[in-house]
Motif scaffolding. Structure first.
Motif, mmCIF file in Angstrom:
data_model
loop_
_atom_site.group_PDB
_atom_site.id
_atom_site.type_symbol
_atom_site.label_atom_id
_atom_site.label_comp_id
_atom_site.label_asym_id
_atom_site.label_seq_id
_atom_site.Cartn_x
_atom_site.Cartn_y
_atom_site.Cartn_z
ATOM 1 N N SER A 245 -0.520 -9.370 -10.809
ATOM 2 C CA SER A 245 -0.823 -10.799 -10.813
ATOM 3 C C SER A 245 -2.207 -11.085 -11.375
ATOM 4 N N PRO A 248 -2.953 -9.800 -15.723
ATOM 5 C CA PRO A 248 -1.670 -10.088 -16.379
ATOM 6 C C PRO A 248 -1.478 -9.389 -17.714
ATOM 7 N N LYS A 251 0.434 -6.309 -16.843
ATOM 8 C CA LYS A 251 1.426 -6.431 -15.776
ATOM 9 C C LYS A 251 2.655 -5.556 -15.994
#
Length: 514
Positions: A245, A248, A251
């Motif tokens: 989170s 990103p 991710k």
């Protein structure tokens, strides 16, 4: 100061630089015996290692035993918990609704709420005492301890690094950026490190230890109460999902690693969801040391464990006959509001958890019971006691659902659906047979709400999935500006500034705080 160090050593505290000025920090530091902390005369045998590990776990639990931290940090701030009219100590318990509006400063400083000691949550000194003790243990293991060799040395090293990484992970979720160090005798003042970097350091530190830790320990009485490989996997999964989170750009890497870890755990078949889903079997899970437990703080009345009355989450959601004595526990102190309960447990959906874990689930008053934690009531006629449960941290169902979430984020919808249905099958709930994409991701989020209610997970799930900014998912949403400025964090006690010119507090709570 040199004379003081010669006789005693102060544990690393809020400023991480206390050795430079005893007068500035003596008011808040705990002083521990030199043999305990330095290892100079303590680490002489395997028994010494075991004794020190027990000390380390006890120190961490001492911190979470100070107040209703399991509810305050993981459940209450999303705004769905209300205080029952007529509840014992009603005016003091209203602090829970204040937390539900994210008014943490009022919760800390309003004298009506002193009973809850909310300000203690803002102090990180005991967490750094844990880290300091672990760092010394690791240093001594690297030097060599008589009688600790081979697989024993590997296991202790893995366990020590698990505790250190877990403590940093716990603090990151509370405070965001935190000072990070691994040296055994660190004394220099230092700034806070970016939380993504802290967790990446922990992931790099802990990952090589995973395969050195056995899947199970020789003593079944230690299951869950001491980490085995499943606990390390669960922690690594959580750290990866958190970073997905807040970092990103990377991710996909984090989700992929979480999927790989989750698959290892599931394929190992070393843990299971305790079934069939009955009161008797669920009591085994909440009592602790079950095949479902990955990591917990095992506590039992049989061992005379000192658990403060306000510390367990379930204290607030039980009434007689699940909590004694009868004459002062006619009502549950708190309840989850019916609009939330209907959102996660709609009456039209088959789900045995709805009937087994609750009574008066939509009553909006003190008749509400979160019976999920009410099955281990022991005989006690007049003493004000909570059920004899453990403090669950990581459970197999949690890891399965994290795996499902990561699969869904990678577009691996079939694997995600299979995983989420593992949990629903145990709960005798209708299987998910909907579509992929956003629908599946939302369903998995709600399944985590259902399965993990009361286990200190919800608020952190809202933060890391960014659902905290949507009134669809929480009664206390943050704006994007509040989120970016750290409105989801906890304040850091001002004593962290002592002797440390590099330290900064959380801006959100030192400015508007709204």
């Amino acid at each position: 100061m040199k004379n003081l160090i010669k006789n005693k050593i102060s544990v690393i505290g809020l400023s991480l630089a206390f050795l430079f000025s005893f007068q500035a920090c003596k008011d808040y530091l705990n002083i521990e015996p030199i043999d305990r902390l330095t290892g100079n005369n303590f680490y002489l045998s395997k028994k010494d290692v075991e004794s020190n590990l027990a000390f380390i776990y006890a120190r961490f639990f001492e911190k979470i035993n100070e107040t209703w931290v399991m509810g305050a940090i993981g459940e209450a701030r999303s705004g769905e918990i209300f205080v029952s009219e007529g509840a014992n100590s009603f005016n003091s318990r209203k602090v829970i609704e204040v937390l539900g509006k994210n008014n943490i400063l009022e919760a800390m400083y309003n004298p009506n709420y002193d009973w809850y000691k909310i300000r203690e949550i803002t102090k990180w000194d005991k967490y750094y005492e844990v880290i300091q003790s672990v760092n010394i243990l690791i240093s001594k293991l690297e030097e060599g301890i008589p009688g600790v060799t081979g697989s024993d040395q590997d296991r202790y090293m893995a366990e020590a690094k698990f505790i250190r990484s877990f403590t940093y992970f716990w603090m990151v979720r509370l405070y965001g950026d935190v000072p990070y160090y691994t040296e055994a005798y660190h004394t220099e003042p230092m700034p806070r490190e970016k939380m993504v970097t802290v967790l990446n350091n922990c992931i790099a530190d802990l990952s090589p230890q995973k395969d050195l830790m056995p899947w199970s320990l020789n003593d079944p009485g230690l299951r869950g109460a001491r980490p085995a490989r499943g606990a390390i996997i669960a922690l690594l999964m959580h750290m990866n999902m958190w970073n997905a989170s807040f970092d990103p750009g990377n991710k996909q890497k984090y989700y992929t690693e979480a999927v790989n870890l989750g698959k290892q755990l599931i394929d190992s078949k070393q843990h299971k969801l305790v079934a069939p889903f009955t009161d008797q079997n669920w009591a085994i899970v909440t009592k602790g040391r079950s095949e479902e437990s990955l990591f917990e703080f095992y506590k039992s009345i049989n061992y005379g464990d000192n658990v403060e009355a306000l510390a367990p989450f379930w204290d607030h959601f039980l009434r007689w006959p699940y909590k004694f004595p009868r004459f002062t526990n006619q009502l549950s102190h708190c309840y989850f509001i019916s609009t939330y309960m209907n959102q996660i447990f709609p009456e039209s959906d088959a789900d045995k958890r709805r009937e087994m874990w609750f009574e008066d689930i939509t009553s909006d008053n003190g008749q509400f019971v979160l019976r999920k934690f009410g099955t281990n009531v022991y005989a006690s006629g007049n003493e004000d006691k909570n059920p004899d449960n453990t403090f669950s941290i990581f459970r197999y169902a949690d890891a399965i659902l994290l795996y499902a979430e990561a699969c869904a984020e990678l577009g691996r919808d079939q694997e995600a659906t299979t995983a989420v249905n593992m949990v629903r099958d145990r709960a005798q709930a209708s299987r998910y047979n909907g579509g992929g994409g956003a629908d599946l991701k939302n369903f998995i989020f709600l399944e985590r709400e259902r399965e993990l209610i009361g286990e200190g997970i919800r608020y952190f799930d809202l933060i890391r999935t960014r659902r905290i900014m949507s009134a669809e998912w929480t009664m206390s949403p943050l704006t994007l500006d509040q989120y970016n400025r750290g409105g989801w964090t906890w304040p850091i006690d001002a004593s962290a500034l002592n002797n440390n010119p590099y330290m900064q507090l959380n801006q959100y709570w030192t400015t508007i705080g709204r």
